[in-house]
Scaffold this motif. Structure first.
Motif, short mmCIF file in Angstrom:
data_model
loop_
_atom_site.label_atom_id
_atom_site.label_comp_id
_atom_site.label_asym_id
_atom_site.label_seq_id
_atom_site.Cartn_x
_atom_site.Cartn_y
_atom_site.Cartn_z
N ALA A 30 0.60 -1.12 0.00
CA ALA A 30 0.13 -0.11 0.32
C ALA A 30 0.94 1.25 -0.03
O ALA A 30 0.38 2.21 -0.66
N PHE A 31 1.90 1.23 0.76
CA PHE A 31 2.96 2.22 0.84
C PHE A 31 3.54 2.47 -0.53
O PHE A 31 3.58 3.71 -0.91
N LEU B 116 4.14 5.55 -5.70
CA LEU B 116 4.36 5.34 -7.41
C LEU B 116 3.21 6.27 -7.93
O LEU B 116 3.41 7.06 -8.73
N TYR B 117 2.04 6.23 -7.45
CA TYR B 117 1.11 6.99 -7.78
C TYR B 117 0.96 8.59 -7.59
O TYR B 117 0.68 9.35 -8.29
N MET B 118 1.98 8.90 -6.40
CA MET B 118 2.22 10.24 -6.42
C MET B 118 3.15 10.66 -7.19
O MET B 118 3.06 11.78 -7.82
N ILE C 113 12.06 -0.97 -8.34
CA ILE C 113 11.59 0.07 -7.62
C ILE C 113 10.91 -0.75 -6.34
O ILE C 113 11.15 -0.42 -5.37
N THR C 114 9.82 -1.39 -6.64
CA THR C 114 9.14 -2.15 -5.58
C THR C 114 10.13 -3.09 -4.95
O THR C 114 9.78 -3.09 -3.54
N HIS C 115 10.97 -3.84 -5.52
CA HIS C 115 11.66 -4.65 -4.72
C HIS C 115 12.57 -3.94 -3.74
O HIS C 115 12.90 -4.39 -2.71
N LYS C 116 13.27 -2.98 -4.19
CA LYS C 116 14.11 -2.23 -3.56
C LYS C 116 13.47 -1.75 -2.12
O LYS C 116 14.21 -1.55 -1.08
N LEU C 117 12.32 -0.88 -2.38
CA LEU C 117 11.49 -0.14 -1.47
C LEU C 117 10.98 -1.41 -0.36
O LEU C 117 11.20 -1.11 0.86
#
Length: 700
Positions: free
Chosen positions: A131-132, A137-139, A187-191
């Motif tokens: 969710a975070f 990402l949408y921001m 990006i998802t994996h890193k975050l």
């Protein structure tokens, strides 16, 4: 070694940002301010005549509105991920309080606060972190859109060429990222790895949900960017042409947010964001970057005040809720109800998606010991009742409702009835829970009611529990209609036991209800007179209906309209006599009942909907097997869907089939005097609602 690194990271994230912020403030006060002061004095001397307090006021209002909508994307993301329903107010309050965590000690703690909140409400760490990530990402999507709006106007703002090139490259990278799933996965994996979970890929999000995320972000950021524009105008900054400065402000807000986001150890990005805004707006300001940055810093003070006000409101509200739990619950219910009715009225006209239902009826079982002449559900008993796991999933998906009607069969045949009540209180927070009963098991009814009340006092203080034993006649007549010898004696025993419980629990209301059929219509006078002496809180009646739910289509149990009208006139006289003694809220509900009786007569005479019906929109009926119906009359014939491990309530509620069924009802292709439904119809039918209020005020 790993522990030492974690400890160092913890110390750095807690105190590093604060230390850097203190150093930055000292550097600004001791080094930059003395150097910039002449430019600021010169700017003010040239611009003070153009300064405008109304513009500063507009800036404050625009910030208030911008931050009002700011939590909406986060809430919509939680809905899209099917995260267990959390009260919307709680989500908003958590967003505002954690937002302040970006200042002390820093952004990382804001993130931790939101994820911890979700975990505390039953969400696993993977979904919480997802969710975070989606929120940010949408921001970035919003940033890209707003940047593309402002980029063509950079020349008019005299922004330095290196900055222009950097912004165009950044916007280009943003566009590429939107259409490059591999980059998103990286990006998802890193975050996620940084936050203690490994998410290789994001879940599929529908275009409708994506539009909602981006739309709310655009609305919020546009208002916040306009606040920046009004603030600069308030300090006398002029722009020719004015739209150029508006375009740059639309870009400056989100761009500065994105750059400050990278600096996770700087609390709130203070100084970083204002520096970026100063660079972008310096072309409009006499005095250059220095003056523009100081003006932007002034707006940051107002921004912190606005964020602080929202956070303070959340904290104060939480404290009031803790101290005055019952009263605050009642206030929340009224606001929830008003909001749902407004959305329902819009949805009736095709201007809004369906709101959460304000009236949920759940048939917990089809088992029943009665053998009623008006209902044949006992002939179709089954063992396919939803288990407690599926019931919790159902209630989580529904979320808030105002009125929760536990139906059957006979609800008290379920041993886990108190557990069902507990789940309803936790996830749906109803203002009223209603349980009808045949009264055949006085000991069991007393025991399960007491257990339910104890749970309600703990989980939902102030929620009213109404128990309504069926009362269809006096003595043998009742037994004959209900099909069980000795039922009337057990009914009276049940009523006495419930009245004793009422002395212990102030939110227990005891009533009786009569189904007026061709079997007892001629004896309604006697039934009414007897009911007055039972010392119950309410006596209501409704007309016997042929419903698919009861498997009694074609039974001929409904009295003719002329007889019913005569009976109701007598009954209404009795009700009006007691109205003047009532307080305002009981008056309103009694007035609604009077309106309902008039509507029933009209429906029986005219054989059509006499006011628009909100079945399947504000009301819903859930059968014991998990089937979702718009109402108990249409039932199996108009099933909207059925719950299973892959399908929850909201999937069905927003499905195409449900939409078609609602359209059918709106076209008037059915008509019935269903009492449960009629009250919701009255609430969104202005003439009926005004008439209800008029009767309740006059008391007659």
């Amino acid at each position: 070694m790993v522990k030492d690194r974690k400890k160092l990271f913890h110390l750095l994230s807690t105190w590093g940002g604060v230390l850097l912020l203190v150093l930055a403030i000292l550097y600004f006060a001791l080094e930059l301010w003395p150097r910039w002061q002449p430019e600021l004095i010169s700017f003010w001397e040239n611009s003070r005549d153009c300064a405008s307090l109304p513009m500063i006021g507009l800036s404050f209002i625009s910030l208030l509105l911008g931050y009002y909508f700011a939590p909406a994307p986060w809430r919509k993301i939680l809905e899209a991920l099917k995260i267990p329903k959390i009260d919307k107010g709680e989500v908003r309050r958590n967003w505002y309080t954690t937002q302040m965590g970006q200042y002390v000690p820093g952004k990382l703690w804001m993130i931790v606060g939101r994820i911890a909140f979700l975990k505390a409400n039953g969400t696993g760490p993977v979904k919480a972190i997802t969710a975070f990530i989606l929120e940010n990402l949408y921001m970035m999507v919003t940033l890209t859109i707003m940047a593309l709006i402002g980029l063509p106007f950079l020349g008019l703002a005299n922004v330095p060429i290196p900055v222009v090139i950097a912004l165009w490259i950044s916007a280009g990278l943003g566009v590429i990222m939107l259409f490059a799933p591999k980059i998103q996965r990286v990006i998802t994996h890193k975050l996620s790895h940084r936050l203690g979970a490994d998410i290789d890929d994001l879940p599929h999000i529908s275009h409708r949900h994506q539009a909602a995320f981006v739309g709310y972000n655009l609305l919020s950021w546009s208002l916040r960017s306009m606040a920046l524009y009004f603030w600069f105008r308030g300090f006398g900054v002029q722009s020719d042409p004015p739209f150029a400065m508006i375009a740059i402000c639309l870009m400056a807000g989100p761009v500065s947010w994105f750059i400050a986001l990278i600096m996770v150890f700087i609390p709130g990005g203070i100084g970083i964001r204002e520096g970026i805004q100063g660079i972008l707006l310096s072309g409009f300001v006499h005095g250059g970057v220095e003056v523009a940055t100081v003006i932007a810093l002034g707006q940051r003070v107002m921004l912190i005040i606005v964020e602080g006000l929202y956070a303070l409101q959340a904290i104060v509200y939480g404290a009031l809720r803790k101290k005055f739990t019952e009263k605050m619950n009642h206030i929340e219910q009224i606001f929830h109800l008003a909001g749902s009715l407004f959305k329902g009225a819009l949805a009736m006209r095709g201007l809004s998606p369906p709101p959460q239902p304000i009236n949920v009826t759940f048939s917990v079982t089809r088992r029943c010991q009665s053998r009623c002449k008006t209902c044949y559900i006992w002939k179709h008993s089954s063992d396919d009742d939803l288990d407690i796991y599926m019931i919790e999933k159902l209630f989580r998906s529904i979320g808030w409702t105002y009125f929760f009607n536990v139906s059957g069969g006979e609800p008290y045949l379920r041993d886990d009835l108190p557990e069902i009540i507990e789940l309803a209180c936790k996830h749906m927070h109803p203002a009223v829970i209603h349980i009808p009963t045949n009264g055949l098991a006085p000991d069991r009814i007393e025991l399960l009611t007491r257990r339910s009340l104890d749970i309600m006092n703990k989980e939902a203080p102030g929620t009213v529990l109404t128990i309504k034993p069926s009362f269809d006649g006096i003595g043998k007549m009742h037994d004959e209609i209900r099909g069980v010898p000795g039922n009337f004696e057990k009914l009276l025993d049940t009523i006495e036991r419930l009245k004793k419980l009422r002395e212990e629990y102030k939110y227990l209301h005891v009533g009786v209800g009569t189904v007026i059929s061709r079997f007892n219509a001629a004896h309604l006078h006697e039934i009414l007179a007897y009911a007055k002496n039972l010392d119950v809180d309410t006596y209501i009646n409704e007309i016997a209906e042929e419903r698919e739910e009861f498997f009694n289509i074609g039974s001929g149990i409904t009295p003719d309209s002329h007889s019913y009208e005569e009976l109701m006139e007598i009954f209404k006289i009795s009700i009006r006599e007691n109205m003047k003694k009532m307080k305002i809220l009981p008056r309103i509900t009694t007035a609604m009942r009077l309106i309902y009786y008039d509507l029933t007569v009209r429906i029986l005479n005219e054989k059509k909907q006499v006011i628009p019906c909100s079945a399947g929109l504000l009301n819903v009926h859930i059968n014991s097997d998990g089937s979702i119906w718009p109402c108990a009359v249409l039932a199996y014939r108009k099933k909207m869907g059925i719950l299973d491990d892959e399908t929850d309530f909201m999937d069905i509620w927003h499905s195409k089939k449900s939409t078609e069924i609602r359209k059918s009802i709106r076209r008037g292709e059915c008509a019935c005097p269903l009492a449960n439904q009629a009250y919701s119809n009255i609430l969104i039918h202005p003439p009926s609602l005004l008439k209800t209020l008029w009767i309740s005020v006059r008391g007659k």
